[in-house]
Motif scaffolding. Structure first.
Motif, PDB file in Angstrom:
ATOM      1  N   VAL A 254      -9.706   0.358  -0.210  1.00 32.21           N
ATOM      2  CA  VAL A 254      -8.464   0.184   0.532  1.00 32.21           C
ATOM      3  C   VAL A 254      -8.593   0.917   1.860  1.00 32.21           C
ATOM      4  CG1 VAL A 254      -5.999   0.693   0.606  1.00 32.21           C
ATOM      5  CG2 VAL A 254      -7.058  -0.033  -1.544  1.00 32.21           C
ATOM      6  N   GLN A 255      -8.139   0.269   2.905  1.00 33.86           N
ATOM      7  CA  GLN A 255      -8.116   0.895   4.226  1.00 33.86           C
ATOM      8  C   GLN A 255      -6.713   0.817   4.797  1.00 33.86           C
ATOM      9  OE1 GLN A 255     -11.187  -1.203   6.448  1.00 33.86           O
ATOM     10  NE2 GLN A 255     -12.560   0.532   6.189  1.00 33.86           N
ATOM     11  N   LEU A 256      -6.292   1.905   5.456  1.00 33.48           N
ATOM     12  CA  LEU A 256      -5.038   1.928   6.196  1.00 33.48           C
ATOM     13  C   LEU A 256      -5.390   2.035   7.672  1.00 33.48           C
ATOM     14  CD1 LEU A 256      -2.822   4.382   4.107  1.00 33.48           C
ATOM     15  CD2 LEU A 256      -3.155   1.931   3.815  1.00 33.48           C
ATOM     16  N   VAL A 257      -4.896   1.091   8.447  1.00 34.93           N
ATOM     17  CA  VAL A 257      -5.212   1.061   9.871  1.00 34.93           C
ATOM     18  C   VAL A 257      -3.928   1.219  10.662  1.00 34.93           C
ATOM     19  CG1 VAL A 257      -6.209  -0.267  11.751  1.00 34.93           C
ATOM     20  CG2 VAL A 257      -7.184  -0.429   9.441  1.00 34.93           C
ATOM     21  N   GLU A 258      -3.881   2.283  11.472  1.00 36.11           N
ATOM     22  CA  GLU A 258      -2.691   2.580  12.267  1.00 36.11           C
ATOM     23  C   GLU A 258      -2.875   2.083  13.698  1.00 36.11           C
ATOM     24  OE1 GLU A 258      -2.766   6.777   9.932  1.00 36.11           O
ATOM     25  OE2 GLU A 258      -4.214   5.853  11.260  1.00 36.11           O
ATOM     26  N   SER A 259      -1.752   1.839  14.342  1.00 36.30           N
ATOM     27  CA  SER A 259      -1.760   1.476  15.754  1.00 36.30           C
ATOM     28  C   SER A 259      -0.423   1.871  16.364  1.00 36.30           C
ATOM     29  CB  SER A 259      -2.010  -0.016  15.941  1.00 36.30           C
ATOM     30  OG  SER A 259      -0.993  -0.769  15.312  1.00 36.30           O
TER      31      SER A 259
ATOM     32  N   ALA B 101      -5.114  -2.756   3.843  1.00 36.59           N
ATOM     33  CA  ALA B 101      -5.942  -3.929   3.554  1.00 36.59           C
ATOM     34  C   ALA B 101      -6.981  -3.566   2.510  1.00 36.59           C
ATOM     35  CB  ALA B 101      -6.621  -4.425   4.813  1.00 36.59           C
ATOM     36  N   GLY B 102      -7.402  -4.598   1.776  1.00 37.10           N
ATOM     37  CA  GLY B 102      -8.430  -4.375   0.777  1.00 37.10           C
ATOM     38  C   GLY B 102      -8.024  -4.923  -0.566  1.00 37.10           C
ATOM     39  N   ASN B 103      -8.517  -4.281  -1.607  1.00 36.23           N
ATOM     40  CA  ASN B 103      -8.329  -4.742  -2.972  1.00 36.23           C
ATOM     41  C   ASN B 103      -6.992  -4.233  -3.516  1.00 36.23           C
ATOM     42  OD1 ASN B 103      -8.967  -5.912  -5.396  1.00 36.23           O
ATOM     43  ND2 ASN B 103     -10.199  -4.186  -6.119  1.00 36.23           N
ATOM     44  N   ILE B 104      -5.889  -4.726  -2.922  1.00 35.45           N
ATOM     45  CA  ILE B 104      -4.563  -4.205  -3.248  1.00 35.45           C
ATOM     46  C   ILE B 104      -3.857  -5.093  -4.250  1.00 35.45           C
ATOM     47  CG2 ILE B 104      -2.295  -3.624  -2.310  1.00 35.45           C
ATOM     48  CD1 ILE B 104      -3.736  -3.089   0.376  1.00 35.45           C
ATOM     49  N   PHE B 105      -3.403  -4.483  -5.343  1.00 31.95           N
ATOM     50  CA  PHE B 105      -2.559  -5.191  -6.290  1.00 31.95           C
ATOM     51  C   PHE B 105      -1.094  -4.952  -5.971  1.00 31.95           C
ATOM     52  CE2 PHE B 105      -1.260  -7.300 -10.018  1.00 31.95           C
ATOM     53  CZ  PHE B 105      -0.299  -6.529 -10.655  1.00 31.95           C
ATOM     54  N   LEU B 106      -0.755  -3.658  -5.705  1.00 31.50           N
ATOM     55  CA  LEU B 106       0.631  -3.313  -5.404  1.00 31.50           C
ATOM     56  C   LEU B 106       0.659  -2.029  -4.579  1.00 31.50           C
ATOM     57  CD1 LEU B 106       3.356  -4.627  -6.296  1.00 31.50           C
ATOM     58  CD2 LEU B 106       3.573  -2.759  -7.941  1.00 31.50           C
ATOM     59  N   ALA B 107       1.502  -2.014  -3.551  1.00 33.14           N
ATOM     60  CA  ALA B 107       1.703  -0.796  -2.762  1.00 33.14           C
ATOM     61  C   ALA B 107       3.024  -0.168  -3.173  1.00 33.14           C
ATOM     62  CB  ALA B 107       1.698  -1.119  -1.282  1.00 33.14           C
ATOM     63  N   TYR B 108       2.987   1.044  -3.658  1.00 32.44           N
ATOM     64  CA  TYR B 108       4.199   1.768  -4.018  1.00 32.44           C
ATOM     65  C   TYR B 108       4.759   2.442  -2.774  1.00 32.44           C
ATOM     66  CZ  TYR B 108       2.775   0.805  -8.814  1.00 32.44           C
ATOM     67  OH  TYR B 108       2.421   0.182  -9.982  1.00 32.44           O
ATOM     68  N   ALA B 109       5.021   3.731  -2.815  1.00 35.02           N
ATOM     69  CA  ALA B 109       5.580   4.409  -1.655  1.00 35.02           C
ATOM     70  C   ALA B 109       4.592   4.401  -0.492  1.00 35.02           C
ATOM     71  CB  ALA B 109       5.933   5.855  -1.997  1.00 35.02           C
ATOM     72  N   MET B 110       5.151   4.222   0.710  1.00 35.84           N
ATOM     73  CA  MET B 110       4.374   4.303   1.936  1.00 35.84           C
ATOM     74  C   MET B 110       5.093   5.259   2.867  1.00 35.84           C
ATOM     75  SD  MET B 110       3.377   0.274   2.462  1.00 35.84           S
ATOM     76  CE  MET B 110       1.883   0.572   3.416  1.00 35.84           C
TER      77      MET B 110
ATOM     78  N   ASN C 194       0.301   6.923   5.168  1.00 32.04           N
ATOM     79  CA  ASN C 194      -0.047   7.247   3.787  1.00 32.04           C
ATOM     80  C   ASN C 194       0.518   6.178   2.866  1.00 32.04           C
ATOM     81  OD1 ASN C 194       1.289   8.759   1.166  1.00 32.04           O
ATOM     82  ND2 ASN C 194      -0.812   9.401   1.570  1.00 32.04           N
ATOM     83  N   ALA C 195      -0.213   5.867   1.810  1.00 27.90           N
ATOM     84  CA  ALA C 195       0.281   4.871   0.867  1.00 27.90           C
ATOM     85  C   ALA C 195      -0.240   5.150  -0.533  1.00 27.90           C
ATOM     86  CB  ALA C 195      -0.121   3.472   1.309  1.00 27.90           C
ATOM     87  N   ASP C 196       0.625   4.942  -1.491  1.00 26.68           N
ATOM     88  CA  ASP C 196       0.303   5.036  -2.918  1.00 26.68           C
ATOM     89  C   ASP C 196       0.035   3.613  -3.383  1.00 26.68           C
ATOM     90  OD1 ASP C 196       2.276   6.044  -5.865  1.00 26.68           O
ATOM     91  OD2 ASP C 196       0.185   5.384  -5.644  1.00 26.68           O
ATOM     92  N   ILE C 197      -1.230   3.307  -3.656  1.00 23.26           N
ATOM     93  CA  ILE C 197      -1.632   1.916  -3.877  1.00 23.26           C
ATOM     94  C   ILE C 197      -2.314   1.740  -5.217  1.00 23.26           C
ATOM     95  CG2 ILE C 197      -3.240   0.134  -3.071  1.00 23.26           C
ATOM     96  CD1 ILE C 197      -2.515   0.937  -0.239  1.00 23.26           C
ATOM     97  N   GLN C 198      -1.919   0.678  -5.893  1.00 20.41           N
ATOM     98  CA  GLN C 198      -2.568   0.261  -7.127  1.00 20.41           C
ATOM     99  C   GLN C 198      -3.545  -0.855  -6.774  1.00 20.41           C
ATOM    100  OE1 GLN C 198      -2.007   1.194 -10.654  1.00 20.41           O
ATOM    101  NE2 GLN C 198      -3.952   0.074 -10.675  1.00 20.41           N
ATOM    102  N   THR C 199      -4.824  -0.616  -6.989  1.00 22.58           N
ATOM    103  CA  THR C 199      -5.791  -1.695  -6.835  1.00 22.58           C
ATOM    104  C   THR C 199      -5.955  -2.391  -8.178  1.00 22.58           C
ATOM    105  OG1 THR C 199      -7.758  -0.420  -7.433  1.00 22.58           O
ATOM    106  CG2 THR C 199      -6.997  -0.268  -5.140  1.00 22.58           C
TER     107      THR C 199
END
Length: 119
Positions: free
Chosen positions: A2-7, A25-34, A96-101
């Motif tokens: 998983v990658q987080l890209v800021e701009s 972006a990436g192998n994301i199933f679900l994004a929880y808190a961001m 920042n992100a809490d992500i379930q792959t």
């Protein structure tokens, strides 16, 4: 992976506005808190704002009424609208992100984007 890209960082005058964007972006199933954190030179990283998947938001006291966090669950993006910026808002801002792959759940960080508030 998983990658987080800021701009959206940059230089702005006091009282001005900026919008930060972050895309996961990436192998994301679900994004929880961001959320967004920031770190100024010589200081610890601190929370700016977070947003749950259901839209519930939490803000640091020093940005309440000035910053607005939002997200798009379909796109796995989170934005931070910053208004009435002050010189003390100068910092590197991190997404920042809490992500379930498909295989595990983890806490991910972006590389950071510089925000400088100066006349």
């Amino acid at each position: 992976q998983v990658q987080l890209v800021e701009s959206g960082g940059g230089l702005v005058q006091p009282g001005g506005s900026l919008t930060l964007s972050c895309a996961a972006a990436g192998n994301i199933f679900l994004a929880y808190a961001m959320g967004w954190y920031r770190q100024a030179p010589g200081n610890q990283r601190e929370l700016v704002a977070t947003i749950a998947r259901n839209g519930w938001t939490n803000y640091a006291n020093f940005v309440k009424g000035r910053f607005t966090i939002s997200r798009d669950n379909a796109k796995n993006t989170v934005n931070l609208q910053m208004n009435s910026l002050k010189p003390e808002d100068t910092a590197v801002y991190y997404c920042n992100a809490d992500i379930q792959t498909w295989t595990l759940r983890g806490d991910y960080w972006g590389q950071g984007t510089q925000v400088t508030v100066s006349s």
